[in-house]
Scaffold this motif. Structure first.
Motif, PDB file in Angstrom:
ATOM      1  N   ALA A 201       0.843  -1.196   0.000  1.00 33.02           N
ATOM      2  CA  ALA A 201       0.000   0.000   0.000  1.00 33.02           C
ATOM      3  C   ALA A 201       0.877   1.244   0.000  1.00 33.02           C
ATOM      4  N   ASP A 202       0.280   2.368  -0.367  1.00 37.45           N
ATOM      5  CA  ASP A 202       1.002   3.640  -0.320  1.00 37.45           C
ATOM      6  C   ASP A 202       1.360   3.988   1.126  1.00 37.45           C
TER       7      ASP A 202
ATOM      8  N   VAL B 111       7.281   7.291  -6.307  1.00 34.87           N
ATOM      9  CA  VAL B 111       6.507   6.132  -6.734  1.00 34.87           C
ATOM     10  C   VAL B 111       7.474   5.024  -7.153  1.00 34.87           C
ATOM     11  N   ARG B 112       7.364   3.876  -6.497  1.00 37.18           N
ATOM     12  CA  ARG B 112       8.240   2.747  -6.816  1.00 37.18           C
ATOM     13  C   ARG B 112       7.893   2.197  -8.199  1.00 37.18           C
ATOM     14  N   GLU B 113       8.916   2.042  -9.047  1.00 41.64           N
ATOM     15  CA  GLU B 113       8.673   1.524 -10.384  1.00 41.64           C
ATOM     16  C   GLU B 113       8.213   0.063 -10.335  1.00 41.64           C
ATOM     17  N   GLN B 114       8.645  -0.679  -9.310  1.00 39.88           N
ATOM     18  CA  GLN B 114       8.315  -2.104  -9.235  1.00 39.88           C
ATOM     19  C   GLN B 114       6.817  -2.358  -9.087  1.00 39.88           C
TER      20      GLN B 114
ATOM     21  N   ARG C 220       3.431   4.436  -3.571  1.00 39.21           N
ATOM     22  CA  ARG C 220       4.133   5.626  -3.099  1.00 39.21           C
ATOM     23  C   ARG C 220       4.864   5.345  -1.792  1.00 39.21           C
ATOM     24  N   ILE C 221       6.111   5.821  -1.729  1.00 37.89           N
ATOM     25  CA  ILE C 221       6.863   5.802  -0.477  1.00 37.89           C
ATOM     26  C   ILE C 221       7.319   7.231  -0.186  1.00 37.89           C
ATOM     27  N   TRP C 222       7.624   7.494   1.068  1.00 34.82           N
ATOM     28  CA  TRP C 222       8.174   8.791   1.443  1.00 34.82           C
ATOM     29  C   TRP C 222       9.667   8.638   1.684  1.00 34.82           C
ATOM     30  N   ARG C 223      10.428   9.595   1.157  1.00 36.52           N
ATOM     31  CA  ARG C 223      11.886   9.525   1.225  1.00 36.52           C
ATOM     32  C   ARG C 223      12.407  10.737   1.994  1.00 36.52           C
TER      33      ARG C 223
END
Length: 280
Positions: A55-56, A109-112, A116-119
């Motif tokens: 999940a995001d 947004v992870r290409e895999q 969405r992740i926060w960096r």
């Protein structure tokens, strides 16, 4: 670390919550993390089950705490565990590494999997790489900044002229994301149709005002514009995504008389399609 009060949480990698965070553990738990010693790209918490993303990630709990620390320039204690990058991690157990400052934060947004992740970019205080944080990355300017309880940073150059570029696009388009429509000023960012790193110029005719997550997709080549009918094109890897997939084929929300440079849009579109072809 918990027993001696360096890291308040006994399990989570981020200590703290909405009122602020004070420490993190870097221990190889997220494959998206990058450890370069004095500089760390750290992935926020959440969105995972059974060691995979499902999940995001949201700006809640520890992520909200890191955001608060970033905005208020509060230093973060960094602890490394033995499962992290072997170049910088202890052979066993955990080791306190000192104070770091959060100099940037952004959604990615992870290409895999299209999630969405926060960096968070952290730099060890007192090093030459220390940079000035800002609550809005598009409004960053050269500055000397003091970290509360930390060391003074060095002078940092951050895309001179970006603030004026964003201001110009806000004047041109108003509070409106070109892809998703009306949005608060705080989440609207100035996107370059041609990479600033390659050209070093800010041209209003080669810019779009985009919501921060849409901007990330655009820069990653996961979203583009087809100038044949001025519609949004979405990468194959995102077409089944519940949030971004439905954007495919929707009209760009820009009046005909305010459209950005067609050639720049075409160049971006072609580069994105070339990348998709390599991935298929």
């Amino acid at each position: 670390m918990n027993a001696v009060g360096i890291h308040r949480s006994s399990q989570w990698g981020i200590s703290g919550g909405k009122d602020g965070s004070d420490s993190i553990v870097v221990n190889g738990g997220y494959p998206d993390d990058h450890d370069a010693g004095d500089e760390i790209i750290y992935t926020g918490q959440g969105g995972r089950a059974h060691n995979r993303h499902v999940a995001d990630q949201e700006l809640v709990l520890g992520n909200a705490g890191l955001k608060r620390a970033y905005e208020e320039r509060q230093p973060i204690r960094v602890i490394r565990g033995s499962k992290g990058d072997k170049r910088f991690s202890p052979a066993a157990g955990y080791r306190y590494e000192g104070l770091f400052g959060i100099t940037e934060m952004w959604p990615e947004v992870r290409e895999q999997d299209g999630l969405r992740i926060w960096r968070f970019r952290l730099v060890k205080l007192g090093t030459e790489a220390s940079a000035a944080p800002t609550s809005d990355p598009d409004e960053a300017e050269d500055d000397n900044v003091s970290w509360t309880g930390g060391h003074r940073t060095s002078l940092v150059k951050v895309r001179r002229g970006q603030r004026a570029f964003r201001t110009g696009l806000l004047e041109k388009y108003g509070l409106n994301c070109a892809v998703t429509g009306p949005a608060p000023k705080q989440v609207l960012q100035a996107a370059h149709l041609r990479a600033f790193a390659d050209h070093g110029t800010h041209k209003r005719s080669e810019g779009l005002l985009l919501r921060s997550d849409i901007h990330s997709l655009f820069d990653a080549g996961l979203l583009a514009v087809d100038t044949a009918d001025n519609t949004v094109v979405v990468a194959p890897s995102l077409r089944t995504h519940t949030t971004y997939g439905p954007l495919a084929g929707t009209a760009l929300l820009v009046p005909a008389g305010l459209m950005p440079d067609r050639a720049a849009l075409d160049d971006h579109h072609q580069a994105a399609r070339a990348r998709w072809a390599l991935e298929e």
